[in-house]
Design a protein around this motif. Sequence first.
Motif, PDB file in Angstrom:
ATOM      1  N   SER A 123      -0.464  -8.603   5.850  1.00 23.51           N
ATOM      2  CA  SER A 123      -1.700  -7.937   5.422  1.00 23.51           C
ATOM      3  C   SER A 123      -2.186  -6.953   6.482  1.00 23.51           C
ATOM      4  O   SER A 123      -1.885  -7.083   7.670  1.00 23.51           O
ATOM      5  N   SER A 128      -6.891  -7.045   1.745  1.00 24.82           N
ATOM      6  CA  SER A 128      -5.507  -7.421   1.439  1.00 24.82           C
ATOM      7  C   SER A 128      -5.258  -8.897   1.744  1.00 24.82           C
ATOM      8  O   SER A 128      -4.660  -9.614   0.943  1.00 24.82           O
ATOM      9  N   ILE A 129      -5.739  -9.376   2.888  1.00 18.50           N
ATOM     10  CA  ILE A 129      -5.504 -10.788   3.215  1.00 18.50           C
ATOM     11  C   ILE A 129      -6.347 -11.692   2.308  1.00 18.50           C
ATOM     12  O   ILE A 129      -5.913 -12.808   1.964  1.00 18.50           O
TER      13      ILE A 129
END
Length: 488
Positions: A123, A128-129
């Motif tokens: 990520s 995103s993570i």
Amino acid sequence: MARSQTEDADNSNPSWFTPKRLLVMFCLINMLNYVDRGVIASNGVNGSLGTCTETGVCTAGTGIQGDFNLNYFQDGILSSAFMVGLLVASPIFASFAKSYNPFRLIGVGLSVWTFATAGCGASFDFWSISIFRMLVGVGEASFISLAAPFIDDNAPVAQKTAWLSVFYMCIPTGIALGYVYGGVVGGNFNWRYAFFGEAILMLPFAVLGFVMKPLQLKGFAFAEQKKASTSVEIIGSEIEGTEVADIEVASSERGYLDGDELDRCTSKKSSLSKGSLEILNQLSKFWKDIKVLLFDKVYLTNVLGYIAYNFVIGAYSYWGPKAGYEIYHMSNADLLFGGVTIVCGIFGTLAGGYILDYIGSTISNAFKLLSGATFLGAIFCFSAFCSKNLYGFIFLFSIGELLVFATQGPVNYVCLHSVKPSMRPLSMAMSTVSIHIFGDVPSSPLVGIVQDYLNNWRVTALILTSILFIAAGIWFVGKFIYSTIAVL
């Protein structure tokens, strides 16, 4: 993903899996699931933002928080983002188990989990993570819903609860290992490698979910699959007939059926039979099963007790070290609470399963053990927070946690055996969803509100611990509800 009925029937007795191999495999998978929980918690604790002094000397941040420049709210979201995927996907996987081979569904879930944990390592920002953490929960959902029914099916009759207890013992063990693993890897290399390592370790199990002959759950036999298939066809023909009839009525008014209407008639038959009907049928079956669970007094009582129990355990895990530090001025409160929880979690969980098997694995005996162990555990934990002495607190709290953790095997035994076999995956899924939504998720902030109002950690801890008495009372009532239903 779907398999033919003949293929499922042929695969009902795979050659490689023995009951003990299955237990070992599922324990390792369960431990990896909770190692991941420990890893994300470790990164949250060990990470820090970058700082700059007044002289202009700056120090780079560490961990996920430092790399993505997260505030504490964002950092906290990462620790619980997986819960979104878990809560949404658990009932879905449980419902799909009636149409697709459950063992293959576990393979699908583990594949998603492997991809998601690797994605966490790759990520590039907070969003995103966060998305990958949600996908981790989706992957875990299939396993959480389906693993316990498989273990219950394959365990020796006299050791069913003991085997479930061994499986659930992996929860505290996995979290502890994950905390250490995440700290060591993050401290010596980079936090990303911890997630990559998890994905590599899980990959063989995901592959096995597809290449090995699948196991079959009780309640999902060939005859039931055939019956379900027939019902879909009947419903489909009825709906198709209605749609076609509408077109024919319209055409009869004009006296002819033109080419466009003929194409529409044909396409409706095809699309309804392949897509819409399957979705409608799945939703209909899912809603019917949910109503069955909601009106099952034994199952509902068991889950209500489990919610109250998990409310306390969740708050203990989050606020316990803080309360211990403030009340007893512990310099290593996190290590002390962590150590007590791990040891008591392992031995208490195993003891609860073996005791229930010894006295006889029945729902009535399970409720006796649940209410008795929780009531005694509540007394010892309550007495611990009343103690003025640190060593007295440690002694009393350790006994209390041993008793409280003895409920893990029995409570899941009731979840599995209070419903018919075909309902077990959904019963486990809805139990998991309920104890999180109404239990450990709201408990930490609510306890924080109480502490803000009282500003006294001893009183706050005593109020929290008192809820264990409510859990014991609910399970005590459950025994009489079951006895009444059994007589009828």
